[in-house]
Design an enzyme around this catalytic site. Sequence first.
Site, PDB file in Angstrom:
ATOM      1  N   HIS A   1      45.010  43.846  56.962  1.00  8.92           N
ATOM      2  CA  HIS A   1      44.745  44.910  55.975  1.00  8.92           C
ATOM      3  C   HIS A   1      44.856  44.380  54.537  1.00  8.92           C
ATOM      4  CE1 HIS A   1      45.426  47.760  59.357  1.00  8.92           C
ATOM      5  NE2 HIS A   1      46.334  46.857  59.681  1.00  8.92           N
TER       6      HIS A   1
ATOM      7  N   SER B   1      30.013  31.623  31.688  1.00  9.06           N
ATOM      8  CA  SER B   1      29.441  32.862  31.170  1.00  9.06           C
ATOM      9  C   SER B   1      28.730  32.558  29.859  1.00  9.06           C
ATOM     10  CB  SER B   1      30.565  33.873  30.925  1.00  9.06           C
ATOM     11  OG  SER B   1      30.171  34.829  29.955  1.00  9.06           O
TER      12      SER B   1
ATOM     13  N   LYS C   1      35.209  31.756  31.080  1.00 10.77           N
ATOM     14  CA  LYS C   1      34.882  32.060  32.471  1.00 10.77           C
ATOM     15  C   LYS C   1      34.518  30.842  33.309  1.00 10.77           C
ATOM     16  CE  LYS C   1      35.007  35.371  34.201  1.00 10.77           C
ATOM     17  NZ  LYS C   1      34.011  36.440  34.423  1.00 10.77           N
TER      18      LYS C   1
ATOM     19  N   GLU D   1      29.873  33.602  45.870  1.00 10.86           N
ATOM     20  CA  GLU D   1      29.369  34.981  45.837  1.00 10.86           C
ATOM     21  C   GLU D   1      28.020  35.083  46.545  1.00 10.86           C
ATOM     22  OE1 GLU D   1      30.502  37.174  41.836  1.00 10.86           O
ATOM     23  OE2 GLU D   1      30.089  35.062  41.454  1.00 10.86           O
TER      24      GLU D   1
END
Length: 462
Positions: free
Chosen positions: A159, A280, A286, A293
């Site tokens: 979980h 970024s 960043k 992803e």
Amino acid sequence: MSTNQHAWGGRFSQSPAAALDAINKSIAFDLRLWPHDIAGSLAHARGLRRIGVIDAAALEAIERGLAAVETELRDGTFEVRSEDEDVHMAVERRLTELVGDPGRRLHTGRSRNDQVATDVRLFVRSACDDVDARLRTLCVALADAAATHAAAPLPAYTHLQRGMPTTLGHHLLAYFEMFDRDRERVAQCRARANVSPLGSGACVGSSFPLDRAGVASDLGFAAITRNSLDAVSDRDFVADFLFAASMVATHLSRLGEELVLWSTSEFGFVELGDSVTTGSSMMPNKKNPDGAELMRGKAGRVFGDLVGFLATLKGLPLTYNKDMQEDKEPLFDAFDTIVLGLDMAVANIEGARFRTDRMRAACSAWVNATDLCESLVRAGEPLRTAHHQTGRLVRLAVERGVEIEALPLEVVQEQAPMATAAMLEALALQSILDIKTVAGGTAPASVAVAAAAARERATAAR
Ligand code: ARG
């Protein structure tokens, strides 16, 4: 009498509408089948020669012509013409331009229906080999990283809440198992695709005594199809591939998500390599895990390929229907997509710097409660009683903001009368890892053995 210029144009007095041409043509996406189309045509021509349907000179011309067509396709000098509906027509058209009459004999005893089924089966077979090679590379990378980190403690989550300690090696080997099963699935898909439909003709077979077995073995097929109606209309092997690809994509998405999560400042379990991350355009701070992803994000399109193609096949009457031309784009897309994903996964794993210090530090917050409970059971307490006693101790520890083993023994014994000082000592991280020696468990010594076995399995010949 003017006829239509297509190879099949004899019975037509008009040319196709522009809209028909546009919807019907597959050349824009099926040209990549050319290596398989040429291999299939060569094997078919040799088979025709063996049964005396074409003479030695015709075969020689076809072989020479197909070699020339192959060179043009490989060099990118092949010119696609407006009448080339699909790869099959294009290859045959060019062959005939180059060698004349023998080219016009090649299609004897063959239909584009058994031809395309053959080409697509050959494509799937080679796609399975390409995918397997990449899965294997990924499995080796996972096994190697697991061997390095066999003993590095890491919380195992359920979980997404800390459950009990495991090791990073054990965690990585869980992914090894997924991709190893994918290899099995891909091998099964390959075996079902590796059957020759050539000789099934348009649908009912052929009036020529075609040497089906000889042609099949020439192409490396393990067998020939048993029913011509099925052979030209079966695309199960495409759906098989799309499902196998969907499972690969699912596993890549889970691994990708874990890398995304782990590389956050909040988790900080991994620093991904510069080669798989991006910056970024606005925020100079960043470092984004784009590769991971997209391992996660690309799964959606692969599922779309599978579900879309099943919808295409559903309800089609026997035998071949033009709907089946819609098999190629999802097949190619799923293949190309998982190839990218697998390459990305290898680069991510190989370049990852695992923050084992942070993982070890996260093995806190009462993750040893189950171990205390089990010690009480070993001392004779029934499991349900021990579970309640330990639960009350966790509540006390939470209130005091300490770990269970930091509670005074008398306090512990008030809740759990069978508890001893030795039991509290045995709650140390190393001890609770070492004790998980059950087969398939987390004990670092077992994980080291499992990592070595995994590496051997990944590199063994299949
Ligand atoms: N381009 C077609 C396909 O991909 C080849 C088979 C065409 N057969 C036919 N009878 N028109 O399925």
